[in-house]
Design a protein around this motif. Structure first.
Motif, PDB file in Angstrom:
ATOM      1  N   MET A   1       1.730   1.913   4.870  1.00  0.00           N
ATOM      2  CA  MET A   1       0.466   2.217   5.540  1.00  0.00           C
ATOM      3  C   MET A   1      -0.546   2.762   4.537  1.00  0.00           C
ATOM      4  O   MET A   1      -0.177   3.423   3.567  1.00  0.00           O
ATOM      5  N   GLY A   2      -1.799   2.468   4.794  1.00  0.00           N
ATOM      6  CA  GLY A   2      -2.872   2.990   3.946  1.00  0.00           C
ATOM      7  C   GLY A   2      -4.087   2.110   4.006  1.00  0.00           C
ATOM      8  O   GLY A   2      -3.963   0.888   4.099  1.00  0.00           O
ATOM      9  N   GLY A   3      -5.236   2.731   3.952  1.00  0.00           N
ATOM     10  CA  GLY A   3      -6.484   1.978   4.066  1.00  0.00           C
ATOM     11  C   GLY A   3      -6.970   1.419   2.738  1.00  0.00           C
ATOM     12  O   GLY A   3      -8.055   0.841   2.663  1.00  0.00           O
ATOM     13  N   GLU A   4      -6.171   1.561   1.663  1.00  0.00           N
ATOM     14  CA  GLU A   4      -6.634   1.104   0.342  1.00  0.00           C
ATOM     15  C   GLU A   4      -6.712  -0.416   0.223  1.00  0.00           C
ATOM     16  O   GLU A   4      -7.361  -0.936  -0.664  1.00  0.00           O
ATOM     17  N   ASP A   5      -6.006  -1.139   1.101  1.00  0.00           N
ATOM     18  CA  ASP A   5      -6.141  -2.588   1.132  1.00  0.00           C
ATOM     19  C   ASP A   5      -5.882  -3.047   2.559  1.00  0.00           C
ATOM     20  O   ASP A   5      -4.764  -2.949   3.059  1.00  0.00           O
ATOM     21  N   THR A   6      -6.914  -3.517   3.215  1.00  0.00           N
ATOM     22  CA  THR A   6      -6.767  -3.917   4.620  1.00  0.00           C
ATOM     23  C   THR A   6      -6.900  -5.428   4.814  1.00  0.00           C
ATOM     24  O   THR A   6      -6.976  -5.898   5.934  1.00  0.00           O
TER      25      THR A   6
ATOM     26  N   TYR B   1      -5.993  -9.027   5.509  1.00  0.00           N
ATOM     27  CA  TYR B   1      -4.863  -9.504   6.299  1.00  0.00           C
ATOM     28  C   TYR B   1      -5.124 -10.933   6.786  1.00  0.00           C
ATOM     29  O   TYR B   1      -6.141 -11.188   7.422  1.00  0.00           O
TER      30      TYR B   1
ATOM     31  N   GLU C   1      -0.571   6.279   2.938  1.00  0.00           N
ATOM     32  CA  GLU C   1      -0.282   7.039   4.167  1.00  0.00           C
ATOM     33  C   GLU C   1       1.208   6.997   4.509  1.00  0.00           C
ATOM     34  O   GLU C   1       1.598   7.380   5.613  1.00  0.00           O
TER      35      GLU C   1
ATOM     36  N   THR D   1       0.862  -1.194   0.000  1.00  0.00           N
ATOM     37  CA  THR D   1       0.000   0.000   0.000  1.00  0.00           C
ATOM     38  C   THR D   1       0.896   1.240   0.000  1.00  0.00           C
ATOM     39  O   THR D   1       1.771   1.332  -0.841  1.00  0.00           O
TER      40      THR D   1
END
Ligand SMILES: [Zn+2]
Length: 424
Positions: free
Chosen positions: A389-394, A396, A332, A329
């Protein structure tokens, strides 16, 4: 003339860069494909990946420590290579979507009664005593913790970890999200542990479970770390080291596998890409650079633990080690574990990032033994761990951590920042 030179250099920089991303994406696609079985311990997924990576290193003509890129070691782990069927009453559940089975579970086959414990019937010591007094041998206990507030009950439920407190056949827990792990597969319990989604539980309150799971405990399974290097021009005896773990969770039964795109085909692809870059004669670095791809990280840092205890060149020759884990990602920015310990190196990275405006942030983080840098750090090797970091792929540790979903948002920027760092 100047303009033409500028144009040419921009053209080549752009070209080289787009090549990198294409190569890395190709590696990512391969490593996450069904052939690799989630790079775990079923269908030789781990070994398939090891041979694939060995071949990539060979194609780049990296140097070897000794006669091979492969460093073998042996471990034991539980696996689910075959049947994996769960039916609640008459509804067949979807593996990986509705439920996960903990890797510490034994093989099982049969039909069992389900007892639901929740805030309506588990509220006090008296309720605990009642369930303890029953014979639960042929039952699955479904525990819905939501709404349970009694501290005695909460403590009692917490004590279940790894222990068959109710002498039951198995336990079913509820979670909003499913997250699988491999580390509990190192030993096998005498009970089955299942986690189901709250979505499923809101649609069915089972009275009966029909279950069949095939399990094989792999004793003395052979694993390989993959190690190669590029010799430095002026300081060949001093090493920068790039590391990443290539293993992931493998298969949970014959029907589903965990692709582990972000975790950590992303870091593996970046290390391969870095190795490819530095292996070109025109990019030969001043210091030597070693590239180490570990396996067994998901089971508990096996590969890095083994390598750092059996290094192929003296650990004292490592100038700096950079571990990459989950770099797919980046909207962020990145986080640097051990930045607080290696302030000077971290600040250099911040400065280089600012200068070229690569990433939104290079965030400082303290010590954390959460990836393969840790065994080195504990042995006194200067090492950091970088993740994006980044919310584009969470996604896990689930079956949705796929290559198709992974955006590689700031792949090139992270890559270039690493090149700048080594150069400076
Ligand atoms: Zn992981």
């Amino acid at each position: 003339m100047k303009n033409i030179l500028l144009f040419i250099s921009i053209f080549f920089a752009f070209n080289a860069n787009s090549q990198d991303t294409i190569y890395a994406r190709r590696m990512l696609d391969s490593l996450t494909s069904p052939n690799f079985n989630g790079r775990g311990y079923v269908n030789e997924g781990n070994k398939t990946a090891a041979y694939f990576l060995d071949n990539e290193f060979a194609k780049m003509k990296l140097s070897k420590f000794g006669s091979s890129f492969m460093q073998p070691y042996y471990k034991s782990i539980n696996t689910f290579p075959g049947k994996m069927d769960i039916i609640f009453d008459k509804i067949k559940l979807k593996a990986g979507v509705d439920y996960l089975v903990s890797l510490s579970s034994p093989a099982i086959k049969g039909e069992f009664k389900v007892v639901i414990l929740d805030s309506t019937n588990l509220n006090s010591q008296k309720d605990i005593d009642k369930i303890l007094s029953k014979n639960n041998e042929d039952k699955f206990i479904l525990i819905d913790k939501k709404g349970i507030k009694d501290t005695i009950v909460t403590k009692f439920l917490e004590s279940f970890k790894g222990e068959n407190k109710l002498k039951a056949k198995g336990y079913i827990y509820i979670n909003d999200k499913l997250t699988w792990g491999a580390s509990d597969g190192v030993s096998v319990n005498d009970f089955v542990k299942i986690t189901i989604t709250r979505d499923l539980f809101s649609s069915i309150k089972p009275k009966k479970i029909t279950i069949e799971i095939e399990a094989t405990f792999e004793d003395g399974y052979r694993l390989y770390n993959i190690v190669g290097y590029v010799k430095g021009k002026t300081n060949p005896d001093s090493f920068y080291v790039f590391t990443a773990h290539y293993d992931h969770l493998g298969r949970m039964g014959k029907d589903i596998y965990f692709p582990g795109a972000n975790d950590n085909a992303s870091g593996t692809s970046m290390v391969l890409d870095l190795a490819k870059y530095y292996s070109k004669p025109e990019n030969q670095p001043e210091y030597s650079i070693a590239f180490i791809l570990f396996t067994g990280e998901e089971c508990g840092l096996w590969g890095s633990e083994y390598y750092s205890s059996h290094p192929l060149f003296a650990l004292s020759k490592i100038k700096f080690l950079i571990n990459l884990d989950m770099v797919g990602t980046g909207s962020e920015g990145i986080t640097v574990v051990n930045a607080s310990t290696y302030k000077q190196q971290y600040e250099k990275m911040v400065e280089l990032n600012k200068k070229s405006n690569y990433l939104k942030a290079v965030v400082e983080r303290g010590e954390s033994c959460n990836s393969d840098h840790c065994p080195f750090y504990q042995k006194g090797v200067k090492s950091i761990f970088i993740y994006a970091m980044g919310g584009e792929d969470t996604e896990y540790h689930n079956i949705f951590d796929t290559s198709a979903k992974l955006p590689f948002t700031k792949y090139s920027e992270i890559f270039k920042l690493l090149l700048d760092y080594i150069k400076n």
